[in-house]
Write an enzyme that holds these catalytic residues in place. Structure first.
Site, short mmCIF file in Angstrom:
data_model
loop_
_atom_site.label_atom_id
_atom_site.label_comp_id
_atom_site.label_asym_id
_atom_site.label_seq_id
_atom_site.Cartn_x
_atom_site.Cartn_y
_atom_site.Cartn_z
N LYS A 188 0.86 -1.19 0.00
CA LYS A 188 0.00 0.00 0.00
C LYS A 188 0.90 1.24 0.00
CE LYS A 188 -1.63 3.03 2.52
NZ LYS A 188 -1.65 4.28 1.76
N GLU A 264 10.36 1.23 10.03
CA GLU A 264 11.38 2.23 9.67
C GLU A 264 10.73 3.59 9.84
OE1 GLU A 264 14.53 -0.29 7.90
OE2 GLU A 264 14.44 1.86 7.60
N CYS A 298 14.17 10.72 5.61
CA CYS A 298 14.24 10.23 7.00
C CYS A 298 15.65 10.31 7.54
CB CYS A 298 13.71 8.81 7.08
SG CYS A 298 14.52 7.71 5.92
N GLU A 396 11.29 16.18 14.28
CA GLU A 396 11.58 15.94 12.87
C GLU A 396 10.77 16.94 12.03
OE1 GLU A 396 9.94 12.46 10.92
OE2 GLU A 396 11.89 12.06 10.02
P1 NAD Z 1 2.96 8.64 7.37
O1 NAD Z 1 3.29 7.86 8.59
O2 NAD Z 1 1.94 9.68 7.47
O3 NAD Z 1 2.48 7.68 6.20
C1 NAD Z 1 3.26 6.57 5.78
C2 NAD Z 1 2.35 5.55 5.15
O4 NAD Z 1 1.45 5.08 6.16
C3 NAD Z 1 1.46 6.06 4.02
O5 NAD Z 1 1.31 5.05 3.04
C4 NAD Z 1 0.14 6.32 4.70
O6 NAD Z 1 -0.97 6.23 3.82
C5 NAD Z 1 0.12 5.18 5.70
N1 NAD Z 1 -0.75 5.42 6.88
C6 NAD Z 1 -1.14 6.60 7.42
N2 NAD Z 1 -1.97 6.37 8.46
C7 NAD Z 1 -2.07 5.02 8.59
C8 NAD Z 1 -2.76 4.17 9.48
N3 NAD Z 1 -3.54 4.63 10.47
N4 NAD Z 1 -2.62 2.84 9.35
C9 NAD Z 1 -1.82 2.34 8.37
N5 NAD Z 1 -1.18 3.09 7.47
C10 NAD Z 1 -1.28 4.42 7.59
O7 NAD Z 1 4.37 9.18 6.85
P2 NAD Z 1 4.62 10.10 5.58
O8 NAD Z 1 4.18 11.47 5.94
O9 NAD Z 1 4.13 9.45 4.35
O10 NAD Z 1 6.22 10.04 5.53
C11 NAD Z 1 7.02 10.81 6.35
C12 NAD Z 1 7.52 10.04 7.54
O11 NAD Z 1 8.11 8.81 7.12
C13 NAD Z 1 8.62 10.75 8.28
O12 NAD Z 1 8.42 10.65 9.67
C14 NAD Z 1 9.89 10.01 7.88
O13 NAD Z 1 10.94 10.09 8.78
C15 NAD Z 1 9.37 8.63 7.75
N6 NAD Z 1 10.25 7.84 6.87
C16 NAD Z 1 11.07 6.93 7.43
C17 NAD Z 1 11.95 6.21 6.64
C18 NAD Z 1 12.89 5.20 7.22
O14 NAD Z 1 13.45 4.42 6.47
N7 NAD Z 1 13.11 5.22 8.52
C19 NAD Z 1 11.95 6.41 5.27
C20 NAD Z 1 11.10 7.35 4.73
C21 NAD Z 1 10.23 8.06 5.56
#
Ligand code: NAD
Length: 500
Positions: A188, A264, A298, A396
């Site tokens: 997803k 992650e 990230c 962050e």
């Molecule tokens: P997010 O947590 O809002 O969303 C990530 C994914 O989760 C999306 O596909 C979103 O649709 C889904 N999601 C949102 N709510 C959900 C729920 N209740 N249940 C299941 N899935 C859900 O993050 P974002 O804004 O897309 O990305 C930014 C964040 O991701 C930052 O905090 C960044 O640090 C982190 N990130 C971490 C890594 C890593 O490797 N550690 C890599 C990239 C991004």
């Protein structure tokens, strides 16, 4: 798409995608559709179905059936490797199309997207070797009457939830490794960047992956994402995203079937610069570390911790570097810093810039939105006079905002680097090998760079310490995450009877 010019043209109309189940696209049909507008130009670029929970059940059932009848896990490593190698070749064939949609939906520069896609093909090449070398262990030291075996078994159906910042790269840091292990997938993507995940599903089918092994559902996190993390027929979930949603993933696993988790999450990553470093090189690295992918990264090096005698001069060097970075249209091949991916993220970054000023930090450069007539852009921003308690130093921001804090001793630098809930990545810049190794060993981070930053590749594992996550992706460690070990005791000859 005109590839002869240095600026690619926008699509004349948005491309409509279906979602992907059991080896084929399912058209949106009567479902609601999400129209994605490119953040760099504010024009519609893709149309993506909003899947229902019924669609998710269909995708999970397909992945479940494909796993349970062993059509993939039952193959030898050689056959799995052949599919992964072919997928890598097909990614290269379609690299320009993938990079184009990645840039349109995410807003990252096209040159960067091309580099990422090339790296993704390499992930498939590398993981194909792992499909053949993945193995267990044996114990022939249990006496002549017993042989011990440890086998590695694929976990089963794996849900993969990805964020919007590196939609294709993060996917490809997982998918080939999951498939190398013999698991099947329901992915997803983020609702704003789904196109390249759907293209990958099509590529895998063309590469010979049996139907049902790679499925993609599209839609919002709160509906489809939440239903996926709660799904009782999913054995493992690889979640990449914010720490806040990561917590929900852990709660959902505890409430439902205790699915295995890989997480992650976020980062607030230190860049430690000693006075004896090659300061020009370090300034370039620090500028790259905070502005690459507009800081929506990230592992971006967002906390500069610099030795006091050179702190002011070094901050000026970083500022000079950033002032020369080319910010602008992501479809222009010369662009180095593109658009901010979502409206919400744009507002978040600008609010942190305001907060930093309100808290008393000094703006060294940037601090404003950039107006190119359309799209949303923010100038790379550096704050001096930052103290460890400020929100801009602790939280962050996920944007091109760097905080500068001076240190006096090695111990102080290490303590400052570790003064965070996160532990994703860190860099150190010094010509002194003792200092480099001391800092590398004591700073708590899953990824570490010495005299460089943001280096990566398929061989080394990715993951975080502390609240940055659980488990590792990529490399042999990454494949092993998607297996569970089984111990087998084999009696040789006749067993000593319990009842004579
Ligand atoms: P997010 O947590 O809002 O969303 C990530 C994914 O989760 C999306 O596909 C979103 O649709 C889904 N999601 C949102 N709510 C959900 C729920 N209740 N249940 C299941 N899935 C859900 O993050 P974002 O804004 O897309 O990305 C930014 C964040 O991701 C930052 O905090 C960044 O640090 C982190 N990130 C971490 C890594 C890593 O490797 N550690 C890599 C990239 C991004």
């Amino acid at each position: 798409m005109d590839t002869s010019s240095t600026r690619l043209s926008l699509p004349s109309e948005p491309r409509a995608f279906g979602f992907f189940v059991d080896g084929a696209f399912v058209p949106a049909g009567p479902r609601e559709v999400f129209e994605r507008r490119s953040p760099g130009h504010d024009v519609p670029v893709t149309r993506i179905p909003k899947c229902t929970t019924g669609d998710l059940d269909m995708a999970v059932d397909a992945a479940r059936a494909a796993f349970d009848d062993r059509r993939w896990s039952g193959l030898g490593g050689q056959a799995r490797a052949a599919v992964l190698l072919k997928a890598g070749a097909l990614i290269r064939e379609r690299a320009e199309e993938i990079a184009y949609f990645e840039t349109l939906e995410n807003g990252k520069p096209i040159s960067q997207a091309r580099g990422e896609v090339a790296g993704c093909a390499d992930m498939f090449d590398y993981a194909s070797g792992l499909a053949r070398s993945l193995h267990g262990d044996s114990f022939n030291n249990l006496g002549d009457g017993m042989l011990g075996l440890v086998t590695r078994e694929p976990v089963g159906v794996v849900g993969i939830i990805t964020p919007w910042n590196f939609p294709f790269l993060i996917l490809c840091e997982r998918v080939p490794y999951v498939l190398a292990s013999g698991c099947t997938i329901v992915a997803k993507p983020s609702e704003v960047t789904s196109a390249t995940t759907l293209i990958l599903a099509e590529i895998l089918t063309e590469a010979g992956l049996p139907d049902g092994c790679m499925n993609v559902v599209t839609g919002s996190g709160s509906t489809i994402g939440q239903a996926l993390i709660e799904h009782p027929k999913v054995d493992m979930l690889s979640f990449t995203g914010s720490t806040a949603v990561g917590r929900r993933v852990v709660e959902a696993a505890g409430r439902t079937n205790f699915k295995k988790l890989g997480l992650e999450l976020g980062g607030k990553n230190p860049q430690i610069v000693f006075a004896d470093a090659d300061l020009d090189d370090a300034a370039d690295g620090v500028a790259f570390g905070i502005a690459f992918n507009t800081g929506q990264c990230c592992v971006s090096g967002s906390r500069l911790i610099v030795e006091r005698p050179v702190a002011d001069a070094f901050a000026q060097k970083v500022r000079d570097k950033l002032s020369r970075a080319v910010v602008g249209d992501p479809l222009d091949e010369a662009t180095q810093i593109g658009a901010i991916t979502t409206d919400a993220q744009n507002a978040t970054i600008l609010s942190y810039i305001e907060k930093g000023q309100a808290e008393g930090a000094r703006l060294i450069c940037g601090g404003t939105a950039l107006d190119f007539g359309r799209g949303q852009y923010i100038a790379p921003t550096v704050f001096g006079d930052v103290t460890a308690d400020m929100a801009i130093a602790r939280e962050e921001i996920f944007g091109p905002v760097l905080t500068v804090m001076p240190f006096d001793t090695v111990e102080e630098a290490i303590a400052m680097a570790n003064d965070t809930d996160y532990g994703l990545a860190a860099s150190v810049w010094t010509k002194n090998i003792d200092k480099a190794l001391m800092v590398t060993r004591r700073v708590q981070a899953g990824r570490f760079w010495v005299n460089t930053t943001l280096a990566g590749g398929p061989e080394l594992p990715l993951g975080g310490f502390k609240q940055s996550g659980w488990g590792r992706e990529a490399g042999m460690y990454g494949v092993e995450e998607y297996t569970q070990v089984k111990s087998v005791h084999v009696e040789i000859g006749k067993r000593t009877p319990w009842i004579a």
